[in-house]
Design a protein around this motif. Structure first.
Motif, PDB file in Angstrom:
ATOM      1  N   ASP A  95      -0.605   4.863  -4.954  1.00 35.16           N
ATOM      2  CA  ASP A  95      -1.915   4.487  -5.352  1.00 35.16           C
ATOM      3  C   ASP A  95      -2.507   5.219  -4.536  1.00 35.16           C
ATOM      4  O   ASP A  95      -3.999   5.406  -5.568  1.00 35.16           O
ATOM      5  CB  ASP A  95      -1.753   2.504  -5.117  1.00 35.16           C
ATOM      6  N   ILE A  96      -2.403   6.239  -3.695  1.00 38.25           N
ATOM      7  CA  ILE A  96      -3.772   6.312  -2.721  1.00 38.25           C
ATOM      8  C   ILE A  96      -2.780   7.486  -2.643  1.00 38.25           C
ATOM      9  O   ILE A  96      -1.606   8.164  -2.066  1.00 38.25           O
ATOM     10  CB  ILE A  96      -4.210   5.846  -1.795  1.00 38.25           C
ATOM     11  N   TRP A 108      -7.815   8.321  -5.258  1.00 40.60           N
ATOM     12  CA  TRP A 108      -6.679   7.442  -5.635  1.00 40.60           C
ATOM     13  C   TRP A 108      -8.020   7.723  -7.609  1.00 40.60           C
ATOM     14  O   TRP A 108      -8.496   8.136  -7.746  1.00 40.60           O
ATOM     15  CB  TRP A 108      -7.328   5.690  -5.574  1.00 40.60           C
ATOM     16  N   VAL A 124       0.613   5.236   0.468  1.00 43.24           N
ATOM     17  CA  VAL A 124      -0.138   6.188   0.284  1.00 43.24           C
ATOM     18  C   VAL A 124       0.486   7.719   0.819  1.00 43.24           C
ATOM     19  O   VAL A 124       1.899   7.704   1.407  1.00 43.24           O
ATOM     20  CB  VAL A 124      -1.269   6.014   1.234  1.00 43.24           C
ATOM     21  N   ILE A 168      -7.516   0.063  -8.179  1.00 36.09           N
ATOM     22  CA  ILE A 168      -6.723  -0.143  -6.906  1.00 36.09           C
ATOM     23  C   ILE A 168      -6.649  -1.830  -6.865  1.00 36.09           C
ATOM     24  O   ILE A 168      -7.384  -1.709  -6.931  1.00 36.09           O
ATOM     25  CB  ILE A 168      -6.552   0.906  -5.500  1.00 36.09           C
ATOM     26  N   ASP A 178      -5.227  -1.912  -1.263  1.00 34.64           N
ATOM     27  CA  ASP A 178      -5.194  -0.926  -1.523  1.00 34.64           C
ATOM     28  C   ASP A 178      -6.804  -0.419  -1.068  1.00 34.64           C
ATOM     29  O   ASP A 178      -6.922   0.053   0.114  1.00 34.64           O
ATOM     30  CB  ASP A 178      -4.763   0.213  -2.706  1.00 34.64           C
ATOM     31  N   VAL A 229       0.901  -1.091   0.167  1.00 38.79           N
ATOM     32  CA  VAL A 229      -0.281  -0.162   0.005  1.00 38.79           C
ATOM     33  C   VAL A 229       1.059   1.080  -0.362  1.00 38.79           C
ATOM     34  O   VAL A 229       2.066   1.139   0.929  1.00 38.79           O
ATOM     35  CB  VAL A 229      -0.736  -0.131   1.185  1.00 38.79           C
TER      36      VAL A 229
END
Length: 293
Positions: free
Chosen positions: A146-147, A272, A99, A278, A282, A97
């Protein structure tokens, strides 16, 4: 040439005969023979040396057959590895993940939630990129993460998002500062004093400067730093004041949080890119944050 045909070839070599291979593959022997024949026709070569084929001896490969068999073994192994990898990601036993968050959220909102998520999904890797909100937005746009947790002002049509939290922006003052006795503080009062602010690239700074511009007031910036602890020390020692998310100073004993009049709130979204679905990891992280707001 397809994966099934390559599997037929490797099974045939391992078994040593069409009869044994067909049994292992749970298909009829003529079907296996036709599969190998179609593979030979598609490549324009002979793979099995049928001239030397005998009932009591293993099948013999031609030079082309040996070459393809070598590739087939590697390809099928990679397919198996890819399948296992994807299944492990789907089962949340593997994955990462990535972020991006602002400094305030990274320091005060996320740590306990990150640890709780990691405890729930110990096999997942968490990569946190902390910096200015503008940096977080750029990283999301460039797909370096991704976020990202961004403000409502940052949201455009290219993003999908959920409202994560609404937090009050408060005035942070030292205990003996002239504004300490006030119940609430207007923006005009706020801009009458020296300020400590984040450097360019942080929403915190943009928000304050936008408020000043809207009221045609000047922001007297006395200190600039991206270090939250240093900002708090400057405020506690009454060299300057600032405006921060309430969570940043709610547990401080030597800094007072004074609400604005009228109150000011900041909406923060977890976002996102729509065009880039995702991953399961995620999605699990997003759902976890939404369930633990």
């Amino acid at each position: 040439m397809d994966i099934k045909q390559l599997n037929h070839l490797t099974t045939l070599v391992d078994a040593g005969s069409f009869t044994k291979a067909a049994t292992k593959l749970h298909i009829a022997q003529p079907a296996l023979s036709q599969s190998i024949k179609r593979l030979e026709l598609s490549l324009g070569v002979t793979l099995i040396d049928r001239h030397y084929q005998s009932r009591n001896k293993p099948i013999t490969l031609t030079a082309e057959g040996h070459a393809l068999h070598t590739h087939a073994v590697l390809i099928l192994k990679q397919v198996q590895q890819a399948e296992a990898h994807i299944k492990s990601m789907a089962n949340l036993t593997r994955g990462e993940v990535r972020v991006a968050v602002s400094g305030m959220l990274g320091s005060f909102y996320l740590p306990s939630r990150l640890m709780a998520f990691r405890h729930q999904h110990p096999s997942l890797k968490l990569s946190l990129f902390e910096g200015g909100t503008r940096h977080a937005l750029t990283m999301l746009q460039n797909e370096d993460v991704d976020i990202a947790i961004v403000t409502s002002d940052d949201l455009t049509e290219e993003f999908a998002s959920h409202l994560l939290l609404r937090e009050e922006m408060v005035v942070a003052v030292g205990q003996n500062h002239p504004l300490a006795k006030e119940t609430n503080i207007t923006l005009t009062q706020f801009f009458d004093h020296e300020l400590v602010m984040f450097q360019p690239g942080y929403f915190h700074r943009e928000w304050i400067l936008n408020q000043a511009q809207r009221l045609n007031l000047n922001a007297n910036i006395a200190f600039e730093t991206n270090l939250i602890n240093l900002i708090k020390q400057v405020i506690a020692q009454e060299f300057a004041i600032s405006s921060v998310l309430n969570m940043v100073i709610e547990n401080e004993t030597n800094i007072l949080a004074k609400p604005f009049h009228p109150p000011m709130f900041l909406d923060l979204h977890i976002a996102w890119k729509k065009q880039r679905p995702i991953s399961q990891a995620d999605r699990a992280f997003v759902n976890f944050l939404m369930d633990n707001r």
